[in-house]
Write an enzyme that holds these catalytic residues in place. Structure first.
Site, PDB file in Angstrom:
ATOM      1  N   SER A  89      99.057 -92.575 -33.527  1.00  0.00           N
ATOM      2  CA  SER A  89      98.345 -92.833 -34.773  1.00  0.00           C
ATOM      3  C   SER A  89      97.373 -94.012 -34.608  1.00  0.00           C
ATOM      4  O   SER A  89      96.454 -93.935 -33.798  1.00  0.00           O
ATOM      5  CB  SER A  89      99.358 -93.071 -35.904  1.00  0.00           C
ATOM      6  OG  SER A  89      98.743 -93.052 -37.158  1.00  0.00           O
ATOM      7  N   ASP A 166     100.296 -81.949 -39.470  1.00  0.00           N
ATOM      8  CA  ASP A 166     100.193 -83.388 -39.723  1.00  0.00           C
ATOM      9  C   ASP A 166      99.405 -83.609 -41.013  1.00  0.00           C
ATOM     10  O   ASP A 166      98.245 -83.193 -41.119  1.00  0.00           O
ATOM     11  CB  ASP A 166      99.485 -84.032 -38.530  1.00  0.00           C
ATOM     12  CG  ASP A 166      99.400 -85.549 -38.599  1.00  0.00           C
ATOM     13  OD1 ASP A 166      99.286 -86.097 -39.704  1.00  0.00           O
ATOM     14  OD2 ASP A 166      99.423 -86.182 -37.531  1.00  0.00           O
ATOM     15  N   HIS A 202     103.380 -85.727 -38.237  1.00  0.00           N
ATOM     16  CA  HIS A 202     102.991 -87.044 -37.731  1.00  0.00           C
ATOM     17  C   HIS A 202     104.206 -87.878 -37.302  1.00  0.00           C
ATOM     18  O   HIS A 202     104.066 -89.055 -36.997  1.00  0.00           O
ATOM     19  CB  HIS A 202     102.220 -87.785 -38.834  1.00  0.00           C
ATOM     20  CG  HIS A 202     101.290 -88.858 -38.343  1.00  0.00           C
ATOM     21  ND1 HIS A 202     100.110 -88.600 -37.700  1.00  0.00           N
ATOM     22  CD2 HIS A 202     101.362 -90.212 -38.429  1.00  0.00           C
ATOM     23  CE1 HIS A 202      99.493 -89.724 -37.406  1.00  0.00           C
ATOM     24  NE2 HIS A 202     100.231 -90.732 -37.835  1.00  0.00           N
TER      25      HIS A 202
END
Length: 225
Positions: A89, A166, A202
C-alpha cells in the site's frame, strides 16, 4: 509485516534479512498528528516534508534511504551492497519511489497493492499538499508513475501484485494501471512483472498468499550479481 505476512520461513530458506521500518515518526510532538489516519502518525508517505509543522520530523524518505541502512550495515552481518526493497500500500509507494530515485542501489523492488500515482488520487494529493507544497510540480519526485516515465538507470526488476477485489483499487486510490502503462513504455530500463489476483483484497491474507513469490523474486535478484 513481521507478524502477519508469514515471511519468516521463506526468509530463512533464502538467507535474506528483512528490515521493517515504521510508517512514520512516533512521539514527535507535531500538533494534531494523530487526528487523521490518512495524515501524520502512521501515514508519512515516505517523503521528506518541507511544510510546517511536518518538516522537522517527517523525513522518512531520507531515514529509510540513508540513516536506517547505515544503522543496519554497522550493526548486523549483512551485505550492504545487495539491497532490495518492497512494501504494501503506502509502503509499496515508498518502495517504488526509493528504487527509481536511487538507480543501481536496489537490485529489485516489489509491492503489494501499491499507491501508484499519488499525484492523481485522493490518497496522495491530500498528503502531498500537506507535507510538500501546493505546487504539483514538486510532487513528481515522490510519484512512482511519474518517475517510471523518466527512469533511465540500470534495468530495474519490479514485481507488483494487486487484488481485483481491493476496495482501494476499485475506488481509484491506487491507480495500478497508470504505473503499468508508464513502466511498460520504459521497457528498456524497467522489467515489470504485474499480476492481477482475482478475488483478493487489501488485507494481509493477500500478502500471506503471495509473500513467498516476492521473497523468491528478491533472492534471485540479490544473488544474481
Amino acid at each position: 509485516m513481521i507478524t502477519k505476512a508469514g515471511a519468516l520461513p521463506y526468509l530463512s530458506d533464502e538467507k535474506v534479512a528483512l528490515v521493517t521500518p515504521d510508517t512514520s515518526p512516533r512521539d514527535s510532538g507535531v500538533p494534531g498528528e494523530d487526528g487523521d489516519w490518512e495524515l501524520g502518525l502512521g501515514a508519512s508517505f515516505y517523503v521528506d516534508a518541507t511544510r510546517e509543522p511536518w518538516r522537522h520530523n517527517y523525513n522518512m524518505y531520507s531515514y529509510v534511504q540513508n540513516e536506517l541502512q547505515q544503522l543496519v550495515n554497522e550493526n548486523f552481518s549483512v551485505d550492504g551492497l545487495r539491497v532490495s526493497v518492497f512494501g504494501h500500500s503506502m509502503g509499496g509507494h515508498g518502495a517504488l519511489v526509493l528504487s527509481m530515485r536511487n538507480p543501481g542501489h536496489y537490485k529489485s523492488v516489489s509491492a503489494f497493492a501499491p499507491i501508484c500515482h499519488p499525484s492523481r488520487s485522493e490518497w496522495g494529493r491530500k498528503q502531498f499538499a500537506a507535507y510538500l507544497s501546493d505546487d504539483e510540480r514538486e510532487w513528481s519526485k515522490y510519484d512512482a508513475t511519474e518517475l517510471a516515465k523518466v527512469y533511465d538507470g540500470p534495468v530495474l526488476p519490479i514485481l507488483i501484485d494487486q487484488g481485483d477485489a481491493d476496495q482501494f483499487y476499485s475506488t481509484k486510490q491506487l491507480l495500478t494501471s497508470h504505473f503499468v502503462v508508464a513502466a511498460e513504455s520504459n521497457g528498456r530500463c524497467i522489467a515489470l512483472q504485474s499480476n492481477m489476483r482475482p478475488g483478493y483484497d487489501h488485507s494481509y491474507w493477500f500478502i500471506q498468499t503471495f509473500i513467498k513469490d516476492h521473497i523468491a523474486f528478491h533472492a534471485k535478484n540479490l544473488k544474481n550479481i
